[in-house]
Enzyme design. Structure first.
Site, PDB file in Angstrom:
ATOM      1  N   LYS A 225       7.823 -17.803   2.906  1.00 41.54           N
ATOM      2  CA  LYS A 225       8.155 -16.692   1.997  1.00 41.54           C
ATOM      3  C   LYS A 225       9.646 -16.749   1.682  1.00 41.54           C
ATOM      4  O   LYS A 225      10.467 -16.984   2.592  1.00 41.54           O
ATOM      5  CB  LYS A 225       7.785 -15.372   2.686  1.00 41.54           C
ATOM      6  CG  LYS A 225       7.929 -14.130   1.828  1.00 41.54           C
ATOM      7  CD  LYS A 225       7.463 -12.894   2.606  1.00 41.54           C
ATOM      8  CE  LYS A 225       7.555 -11.628   1.793  1.00 41.54           C
ATOM      9  NZ  LYS A 225       7.099 -10.435   2.558  1.00 41.54           N
TER      10      LYS A 225
ATOM     11  N   SER B 145       3.686  -7.591   0.149  1.00 45.27           N
ATOM     12  CA  SER B 145       4.622  -8.342  -0.650  1.00 45.27           C
ATOM     13  C   SER B 145       4.535  -9.857  -0.434  1.00 45.27           C
ATOM     14  O   SER B 145       5.084 -10.618  -1.235  1.00 45.27           O
ATOM     15  CB  SER B 145       6.041  -7.884  -0.325  1.00 45.27           C
ATOM     16  OG  SER B 145       6.361  -8.179   1.014  1.00 45.27           O
TER      17      SER B 145
ATOM     18  N   SER C 187       2.744  -6.058   4.608  1.00 42.18           N
ATOM     19  CA  SER C 187       2.924  -7.170   3.671  1.00 42.18           C
ATOM     20  C   SER C 187       2.358  -8.514   4.094  1.00 42.18           C
ATOM     21  O   SER C 187       2.365  -9.457   3.300  1.00 42.18           O
ATOM     22  CB  SER C 187       4.404  -7.351   3.355  1.00 42.18           C
ATOM     23  OG  SER C 187       4.772  -6.437   2.369  1.00 42.18           O
TER      24      SER C 187
HETATM   25  N1  GLN Z   1       3.850  -2.350   0.526  1.00 43.67           N
HETATM   26  C1  GLN Z   1       4.789  -1.786   1.451  1.00 43.67           C
HETATM   27  C2  GLN Z   1       6.072  -1.468   0.733  1.00 43.67           C
HETATM   28  O1  GLN Z   1       6.131  -1.649  -0.438  1.00 43.67           O
HETATM   29  C3  GLN Z   1       5.014  -2.730   2.587  1.00 43.67           C
HETATM   30  C4  GLN Z   1       5.912  -3.821   2.232  1.00 43.67           C
HETATM   31  C5  GLN Z   1       6.165  -4.769   3.341  1.00 43.67           C
HETATM   32  O2  GLN Z   1       5.472  -4.749   4.358  1.00 43.67           O
HETATM   33  N2  GLN Z   1       7.202  -5.555   3.207  1.00 43.67           N
HETATM   34  O3  GLN Z   1       7.010  -1.044   1.339  1.00 43.67           O
END
Ligand code: GLN
Length: 491
Positions: free
Chosen positions: A75, A150, A174
């Protein structure tokens, strides 16, 4: 692409070289990227170099690690020395890290072959990978849908076999939510098990790096390689790391009956009926495998979402203060003075969601509101943790859906951040409590979209998650299905 173990056997039997395996991944990337957009950059040359080194070791009769010669995606919020790391943000468009993150360092040392950096929501803020400043990643099972987020690029790349395994990061879901949307295995380890050194910070008390794989075994092999104490990360845990592969037994019985708790509050309103039925079947299957099933209650689970959306933006607003046009990334040239330069750089460099979070967090931390919002959220965080502790007095592992729905259409939720946030309902409490969580494929909906089962463990009991996940996987066919991706060469 074959599994890690199969590829390893091919390598040591000299049936195939690491260069050939790497080339297979690179060819697949070339074939599929026009549809998927999983990668922000493909590091073909470095990958082939690394593969040659593995081949040289094999030729010299040296022993190689299980991960040696295995194509992996990283990532793009993990620092890779000399390779651009953008966090899918314009503000880091030109950032080439002068150092390597601990996880990628460990993978390099093991001989794993990084084929590229994967797409994400800008600074890992989002649930669909649509917040990337560069491209929208597609879900390999249906390219009109999102891969989740994400870590959508990593999940999509693994599902489409553009690489064998990948790393993601999980702050509120994410890794688990995109794993669920893309039909792969994804694990968020216990907070502190994997070093965050070199991971671009979003919300430091929640961020955790973890593995994606198409199978439980591949995922366990990757966690084995990245877990462990790191003096460069002050929150890293000084604990003995078990060999997670030892937890993979086809039977749930031999170590005594494992107790699994179904979190009552995660069923009902807001949960897609197909997801509910599928999860219920998966729980029946766990029972057939010998698990003792209990229904447990986590009454404060539902406060996870509002609590997270105070804590995570608060930490983000502090962490992202460093992007000021001076130390990292871009600088807008036509500024009148220093303050003007800060403002213009941040206005041009950050996307809408990142700005929204910075504003939310700055507000929640401001003198007049700190007690009412931030402090209150921290107290609720403790209560949520207590709910889990109570549940774990009765059972070893908890289960619930990973996400309330299957993958949604691209563009469907971009105008409505609240409905996007609601998708993380099931994963966020686990992050707030710092517990290990995992999503494994457990079926498909009527349109052929994957559904994920979330397993939640006690602190540092990743082994129990692997144990349950493996027994379930080996007794079900879900991991054997692959997406059919239409491409120019395969219409
Ligand atoms: N979807 C969640 C957010 O937007 C979690 C994101 C993540 O785990 N990095 O914060």
């Amino acid at each position: 692409m074959a599994s890690i173990r199969e590829l390893h056997t091919q390598l040591i039997c000299k049936e195939r070289s690491a260069v050939e395996i790497t080339q297979e991944a690179l060819d697949r990337i070339q074939l599929l990227e026009p549809q998927l957009h999983s990668f922000l950059c493909v590091t073909a040359e470095q990958a082939l170099d690394q593969a040659r080194q593995v081949d040289a070791k094999i030729a010299a009769g040296e022993e190689i690690d299980l991960l040696a010669g295995i194509p992996i995606g990283i990532k793009d919020n993990m620092c890779t020395k000399g390779i651009r790391t953008t966090c899918a943000s314009k503000i880091l468009e030109n950032f080439v890290p002068p150092y390597e993150s601990t996880v990628t360092q460990k993978l390099k040392a093991a001989g794993a072959v990084m084929v590229g950096k994967t797409n994400l929501d800008e600074f890992a803020m989002g649930s669909s990978t649509e917040n990337s400043a560069y491209q929208v990643t597609a879900n390999p099972w249906d390219v009109s849908r999102v891969p989740g987020g994400s870590s959508g690029g990593s999940a999509s790349a693994v599902a489409a076999q553009e690489c064998v395994v990948a790393l993601g990061s999980d702050t509120g879901g994410s890794i688990r939510q995109p794993a669920s949307f893309c039909g792969v295995v994804g694990m968020k380890p216990t907070y502190g098990l994997v070093s965050r050194y070199g991971l671009v910070a979003f919300a430091s008390s929640l961020d955790q790096i973890g593995p994606f794989g198409r199978t439980v075994e591949d995922t366990a092999i990757l966690l084995n390689a990245i877990a462990g104490y790191d003096p460069n990360d002050a929150t890293s845990l000084k604990v003995q790391i078990p060999d997670y592969l030892k937890a993979l037994q086809p039977d749930l019985q031999p170590r005594g009956r494992i107790k699994i708790g179904v979190i009552k509050e995660t069923f009902g309103e807001g949960l897609d009926p197909v997801v509910e039925q599928t999860i219920t079947k998966a729980i029946d299957q766990l029972q057939t495998l010998g698990a003792e099933i209990h229904v447990v209650s986590c009454p404060r689970f539902r406060y996870g979402l509002p609590t997270y959306y105070i804590i995570a933006p608060s930490e983000a607003s502090a962490n992202l203060a460093r992007y000021d046009g001076v130390k990292y990334g871009i600088r807008v040239p036509d500024a009148e003075n220093l303050l003007d330069m800060y403002k213009k750089t941040r206005a041009a460099g950050f996307g809408a969601e990142v700005k929204r979070r910075i504003m939310l967090g700055t507000y929640a931390l401001s003198a007049g509101y700190y007690d009412a919002y931030y402090l209150k959220a921290q107290k609720v965080r403790t209560l949520i943790k207590q709910d889990f502790e109570n549940a774990f007095k009765q059972v070893d592992v908890l289960v619930c859906p990973t996400a309330p729905t299957t993958a949604f259409k691209a563009g469907e939720k971009t105008e409505d951040p609240l409905s996007m946030y609601l998708g993380d309902l099931m994963t966020i409490p686990v992050s707030l409590a710092g517990l290990p969580g995992m999503s494994i494929p457990c079926g498909f909906d009527e349109s052929g979209l994957p559904i994920g089962l979330q397993l939640i463990g006690k602190v540092l009991r990743e082994d129990q998650l692997f144990q349950v996940a493996y027994a379930y996987e080996q007794s079900t066919p879900w991991h054997l299905r692959s997406p059919q991706i239409k491409s120019a060469a395969n219409p």
